[in-house]
Design a protein around this motif. Structure first.
Motif, short mmCIF file in Angstrom:
data_model
loop_
_atom_site.label_atom_id
_atom_site.label_comp_id
_atom_site.label_asym_id
_atom_site.label_seq_id
_atom_site.Cartn_x
_atom_site.Cartn_y
_atom_site.Cartn_z
N PHE A 220 0.41 -24.35 25.92
CA PHE A 220 1.36 -23.38 25.39
C PHE A 220 1.36 -23.40 23.86
O PHE A 220 1.49 -22.35 23.21
CB PHE A 220 2.77 -23.64 25.92
CG PHE A 220 3.66 -22.44 25.84
CD1 PHE A 220 3.52 -21.39 26.73
CD2 PHE A 220 4.64 -22.33 24.86
CE1 PHE A 220 4.32 -20.27 26.66
CE2 PHE A 220 5.46 -21.21 24.78
CZ PHE A 220 5.30 -20.18 25.69
N ALA A 221 1.17 -24.58 23.27
CA ALA A 221 1.08 -24.67 21.81
C ALA A 221 -0.14 -23.92 21.30
O ALA A 221 -0.07 -23.19 20.29
CB ALA A 221 1.02 -26.13 21.39
N ALA A 222 -1.27 -24.08 21.97
CA ALA A 222 -2.49 -23.39 21.55
C ALA A 222 -2.35 -21.88 21.69
O ALA A 222 -2.91 -21.12 20.88
CB ALA A 222 -3.68 -23.89 22.38
N TRP A 228 7.49 -23.52 14.07
CA TRP A 228 8.68 -24.30 14.40
C TRP A 228 8.88 -24.29 15.91
O TRP A 228 8.73 -23.25 16.55
CB TRP A 228 9.93 -23.71 13.73
CG TRP A 228 9.88 -23.68 12.24
CD1 TRP A 228 9.36 -22.69 11.45
CD2 TRP A 228 10.35 -24.69 11.34
NE1 TRP A 228 9.47 -23.02 10.12
CE2 TRP A 228 10.08 -24.24 10.02
CE3 TRP A 228 10.98 -25.92 11.53
CZ2 TRP A 228 10.42 -25.00 8.90
CZ3 TRP A 228 11.32 -26.66 10.41
CH2 TRP A 228 11.05 -26.21 9.11
N VAL A 229 9.24 -25.46 16.45
CA VAL A 229 9.55 -25.59 17.87
C VAL A 229 10.93 -26.23 17.98
O VAL A 229 11.18 -27.28 17.39
CB VAL A 229 8.51 -26.48 18.60
CG1 VAL A 229 8.88 -26.62 20.07
CG2 VAL A 229 7.12 -25.89 18.46
N ILE A 230 11.82 -25.57 18.72
CA ILE A 230 13.19 -26.07 18.86
C ILE A 230 13.40 -26.52 20.30
O ILE A 230 13.22 -25.75 21.24
CB ILE A 230 14.21 -24.98 18.49
CG1 ILE A 230 13.99 -24.53 17.04
CG2 ILE A 230 15.64 -25.50 18.69
CD1 ILE A 230 14.88 -23.36 16.62
N VAL A 249 -0.97 -28.23 16.30
CA VAL A 249 -1.19 -26.85 15.83
C VAL A 249 -0.38 -26.58 14.56
O VAL A 249 -0.23 -25.43 14.14
CB VAL A 249 -0.86 -25.82 16.93
CG1 VAL A 249 -1.75 -26.01 18.13
CG2 VAL A 249 0.62 -25.85 17.32
N GLY A 250 0.16 -27.64 13.95
CA GLY A 250 0.84 -27.50 12.67
C GLY A 250 2.33 -27.21 12.75
O GLY A 250 2.95 -26.83 11.75
N ALA A 251 2.94 -27.38 13.93
CA ALA A 251 4.35 -27.06 14.10
C ALA A 251 5.25 -28.22 13.69
O ALA A 251 4.86 -29.39 13.77
CB ALA A 251 4.64 -26.68 15.55
N THR A 252 6.44 -27.87 13.24
CA THR A 252 7.51 -28.84 13.03
C THR A 252 8.45 -28.77 14.22
O THR A 252 8.86 -27.68 14.63
CB THR A 252 8.28 -28.53 11.73
OG1 THR A 252 7.40 -28.64 10.62
CG2 THR A 252 9.44 -29.50 11.54
N THR A 284 3.43 -35.57 12.16
CA THR A 284 2.14 -35.22 11.61
C THR A 284 1.13 -34.94 12.71
O THR A 284 1.16 -35.55 13.78
CB THR A 284 1.60 -36.35 10.71
OG1 THR A 284 1.54 -37.55 11.48
CG2 THR A 284 2.53 -36.58 9.53
N ALA A 285 0.21 -34.03 12.41
CA ALA A 285 -0.74 -33.60 13.41
C ALA A 285 -1.88 -34.58 13.61
O ALA A 285 -2.65 -34.44 14.56
CB ALA A 285 -1.31 -32.23 13.02
N ASN A 286 -2.04 -35.59 12.74
CA ASN A 286 -3.17 -36.47 12.87
C ASN A 286 -2.91 -37.64 13.82
O ASN A 286 -3.71 -38.54 13.95
CB ASN A 286 -3.61 -37.03 11.49
CG ASN A 286 -2.47 -37.77 10.79
OD1 ASN A 286 -1.40 -37.93 11.36
ND2 ASN A 286 -2.72 -38.18 9.56
N VAL A 287 -1.76 -37.63 14.51
CA VAL A 287 -1.49 -38.63 15.54
C VAL A 287 -2.28 -38.25 16.78
O VAL A 287 -2.23 -37.11 17.22
CB VAL A 287 0.01 -38.69 15.87
CG1 VAL A 287 0.28 -39.71 16.96
CG2 VAL A 287 0.81 -39.03 14.62
#
Length: 290
Positions: A220-222, A228-230, A249-252, A284-287
């Motif tokens: 779903f993220a892709a 932003w995701v709430i 995908v760069g979301a907070t 962070t996205a690098n995890v």
């Protein structure tokens, strides 16, 4: 056609008088614990409530929603849209119907077929207060004043899925080029139907199913690529795997359990996110995902 006619009739005469001078859209994801309640204040002054419920006491959820509405000076809702028949998404509605006038109640065709004490209470409240009940499906598309659009993306008429969650009403709000997606408890196979469509680049999404891993967060993220995701839920609803999938995908990711009510506002083409209690937690996205 019925949906369009019903919506067009909602507050149409008062819309011009009610036009908000700041021409903005405000979407508030209320902090109700494990549940859902989203107030949308439209640029033309209309007010829409997407879901209203929580696990546990319905009265507690209704008090939280009512207090927020009153704090905004709201005594009338032009529409309540219910995503599906899980009690944590609708059990506050009967008490809200006692406290607020409601222009119309929008549901999926399967919503009112559910059984149980909570649904019986909702039916009784609808019968008592008589808000127009309108069934809606994917493809119903509305233009709500000042260039604002609301479109139902799911469920479809052609595929009836037994699961309440999979049948969740997914509502897309679009204003000044910004997109906010409200997802209920969407999960497969209904989620698979949604992401089978062309990708939809969203600015904000309400996390499907309170951040559950059953909502296939990676896929779903892709598909939605949100900024932003709430997560509307309690302290136990956040999952590291969910967070990492959206961070990839760069979301907070924000949670009402940590931040309280979270507001997304669109004005002048700009998006502003405000949290009640603290600054957003950035993941962070690098995890690694695994």
């Amino acid at each position: 056609a019925a949906l369009l006619a019903g919506w067009s009739a909602i507050g149409l005469g008062a819309a011009a008088l009610n036009l908000r001078h700041d021409a903005r859209l405000d979407c508030h994801v209320l902090s109700v614990g494990h549940g859902g309640a989203v107030l949308v204040e439209l640029p033309d002054g209309k007010k829409l409530l997407y879901d209203a419920g929580r696990l546990g006491s319905p009265a507690g959820g209704a008090r939280s929603v009512a207090a927020f509405l009153w704090s905004r000076g709201i005594t009338h809702l032009d529409a309540i849209v219910l995503s599906h028949a899980d009690v944590d998404h609708y059990n506050a509605v009967p008490e809200l119907l006692e406290k607020f006038s409601v222009g119309a109640l929008y549901v999926t065709p399967l919503m009112m077929r559910d059984e149980g004490a909570a649904m019986n209470k909702l039916r009784a409240a609808i019968q008592r207060f008589q808000p127009p009940l309108v069934e809606t499906l994917a493809g119903d598309r509305l233009r709500i004043g000042a260039g604002c659009r609301a479109e139902v993306l799911h469920p479809t008429l052609t595929r009836r899925i037994a699961s309440d969650n999979a049948n969740s009403l997914v509502l897309l709000l679009e204003y000044q080029g910004r997109r906010i997606l409200l997802t209920g408890d969407l999960e497969p196979p209904g989620l698979d139907d949604v992401i089978a469509e062309s990708p939809l680049d969203c600015d904000v999404i309400l996390a499907p199913h309170h951040g559950s891993l059953r909502s296939n967060p990676s896929a779903f993220a892709a598909w939605s690529t949100p900024e932003w995701v709430i997560i509307s839920g309690g302290h136990g609803d956040s999952r590291p795997e969910f967070d990492r999938a959206y961070a990839a995908v760069g979301a907070t990711i924000l949670s009402t359990a940590e931040c309280g009510t979270i507001s997304a506002s669109v004005a002048g083409g700009n998006l502003h996110i405000q949290t009640l209690r603290q600054r957003p937690k950035v993941i962070t996205a690098n995890v690694p995902l695994h």
